[in-house]
Design a protein around this motif. Structure first.
Motif, short mmCIF file in Angstrom:
data_model
loop_
_atom_site.label_atom_id
_atom_site.label_comp_id
_atom_site.label_asym_id
_atom_site.label_seq_id
_atom_site.Cartn_x
_atom_site.Cartn_y
_atom_site.Cartn_z
N SER A 38 -21.26 46.04 15.51
CA SER A 38 -20.12 45.67 16.37
C SER A 38 -19.67 46.92 17.11
CB SER A 38 -19.00 45.02 15.57
OG SER A 38 -19.47 43.87 14.92
N ASP A 39 -18.45 47.36 16.91
CA ASP A 39 -17.98 48.57 17.58
C ASP A 39 -17.87 49.75 16.61
OD1 ASP A 39 -15.87 47.53 16.16
OD2 ASP A 39 -14.36 47.97 17.69
N LYS A 40 -18.42 49.61 15.41
CA LYS A 40 -18.37 50.67 14.39
C LYS A 40 -19.73 51.34 14.25
CE LYS A 40 -14.36 49.09 12.76
NZ LYS A 40 -13.11 49.55 12.93
N PRO A 65 -19.88 53.32 6.11
CA PRO A 65 -18.94 53.93 7.05
C PRO A 65 -18.80 55.44 6.83
CG PRO A 65 -17.95 52.00 6.02
CD PRO A 65 -19.26 52.26 5.33
N GLU A 66 -18.85 55.84 5.57
CA GLU A 66 -18.74 57.26 5.23
C GLU A 66 -19.63 57.52 4.02
OE1 GLU A 66 -15.21 59.99 3.46
OE2 GLU A 66 -14.72 58.82 5.25
N ARG A 67 -20.46 58.55 4.10
CA ARG A 67 -21.41 58.83 3.03
C ARG A 67 -20.71 59.00 1.69
NH1 ARG A 67 -26.66 61.90 4.73
NH2 ARG A 67 -26.76 61.79 2.50
N THR A 68 -21.32 58.41 0.66
CA THR A 68 -20.79 58.52 -0.69
C THR A 68 -21.92 58.28 -1.69
OG1 THR A 68 -19.17 57.69 -2.29
CG2 THR A 68 -20.08 56.08 -0.75
N SER A 69 -21.75 58.82 -2.88
CA SER A 69 -22.72 58.57 -3.95
C SER A 69 -22.14 57.60 -4.97
CB SER A 69 -23.12 59.89 -4.62
OG SER A 69 -21.98 60.51 -5.19
N GLN A 77 -16.30 47.85 -0.87
CA GLN A 77 -15.62 48.03 0.41
C GLN A 77 -15.86 46.86 1.36
OE1 GLN A 77 -18.82 51.25 2.19
NE2 GLN A 77 -16.77 51.92 1.83
N ASN A 78 -14.78 46.49 2.02
CA ASN A 78 -14.81 45.40 3.00
C ASN A 78 -14.87 46.01 4.40
OD1 ASN A 78 -14.77 42.81 4.00
ND2 ASN A 78 -12.56 42.60 3.89
N GLU A 79 -15.92 46.80 4.62
CA GLU A 79 -16.15 47.46 5.90
C GLU A 79 -17.60 47.27 6.29
OE1 GLU A 79 -14.43 51.45 6.47
OE2 GLU A 79 -13.75 51.28 4.39
N GLU A 80 -17.90 47.51 7.55
CA GLU A 80 -19.26 47.37 8.05
C GLU A 80 -20.19 48.25 7.23
OE1 GLU A 80 -16.60 47.55 9.88
OE2 GLU A 80 -16.72 45.93 11.34
N SER A 81 -21.34 47.69 6.86
CA SER A 81 -22.39 48.43 6.16
C SER A 81 -23.70 47.68 6.38
CB SER A 81 -22.07 48.59 4.67
OG SER A 81 -21.91 47.33 4.05
N ALA A 82 -24.79 48.30 5.99
CA ALA A 82 -26.09 47.65 6.20
C ALA A 82 -27.12 48.18 5.21
CB ALA A 82 -26.59 47.90 7.62
N MET A 83 -28.12 47.34 4.96
CA MET A 83 -29.32 47.74 4.25
C MET A 83 -30.48 47.40 5.15
SD MET A 83 -29.10 46.97 0.27
CE MET A 83 -27.62 47.34 -0.66
N ARG A 84 -31.42 48.31 5.19
CA ARG A 84 -32.59 48.11 6.04
C ARG A 84 -33.83 48.29 5.18
NH1 ARG A 84 -32.99 50.49 12.09
NH2 ARG A 84 -34.78 49.25 12.72
N LEU A 85 -34.70 47.29 5.16
CA LEU A 85 -35.92 47.33 4.37
C LEU A 85 -37.12 47.35 5.29
CD1 LEU A 85 -33.68 45.51 2.79
CD2 LEU A 85 -35.54 45.17 1.22
N LYS A 86 -37.98 48.32 5.07
CA LYS A 86 -39.22 48.40 5.84
C LYS A 86 -40.37 48.11 4.87
CE LYS A 86 -37.63 50.86 9.68
NZ LYS A 86 -38.01 51.64 10.80
#
Length: 188
Positions: A38-40, A65-69, A77-86
């Motif tokens: 979206s816009d994030k 949204p912000e790097r964390t371990s 968290q209820n914020e934009e995030s994603a997982m990408r599988l190749k």
């Protein structure tokens, strides 16, 4: 003439480093360091190689949204995030992928996903899988999970509870693969 050539070569070298710095390669799979949802803008947090019986199956990358371990922070968290599988192997078939994700939901210690929600979600993957496929699972607070495969939108699933259950497959207390979880959290 020589000065122009030297300046051109220097500029080309600097530009190639800056372009390469915007991508991360894990087990031969390239991932951008940022994604726009979206816009994030979300940042690459880490990526892990899923192996089985010495076969490289896929690489899973995590964007937050912000790097964390802290896995629990990412799951909750209820914020934009994603997982990408190749997909790296032809051994990852549609049927095996669906079976593995269903098993992952069964062992996920996070969120909630009903049997009907899982069944509807798995129907999205009614396509053949092949080596080189790129699957992106995007979470947006306004719409839930959106699924893309090779750039094509396949559909989605609503709700934060579903996202928690899905992310829990890879990041929960009983992850599908502990080494993939560790790598996605940047703990390599």
């Amino acid at each position: 003439m020589k000065l122009n050539l030297i300046v051109s070569l220097f500029t080309a070298i600097v530009l190639s480093f800056s372009v390469n710095a915007q991508k991360v390669t894990v087990a031969g799979a390239e991932f951008p360091t940022k994604m726009k949802i979206s816009d994030k803008v979300v940042e690459y947090n880490g990526a892990g190689l899923r192996q089985k019986y010495f076969f490289n199956l896929y690489v899973a990358a995590l964007y937050v949204p912000e790097r964390t371990s802290n896995a629990q922070t990412i799951i909750d968290q209820n914020e934009e995030s994603a997982m990408r599988l190749k997909i790296l192997s032809n051994k990852v078939t549609r049927d095996k992928f669906v079976e593995t994700v269903k098993d992952g939901f069964a062992t996920s210690t996070e969120g909630k996903a009903s049997e009907s929600e899982i069944a509807e979600f798995m129907k999205l993957f009614n396509v053949e899988f092949k080596e080189g496929d790129d699957i992106i699972l995007i979470y947006k607070p306004s719409s839930g999970i959106e699924v893309y495969m090779n750039g094509k939108h396949l559909g989605g699933a609503k709700g934060l509870a579903f996202k928690k259950a899905l992310w829990g497959i890879w990041l929960g207390k009983k992850p599908a693969d502990a080494s993939v979880k560790k790598a996605m959290l940047g703990k390599v």
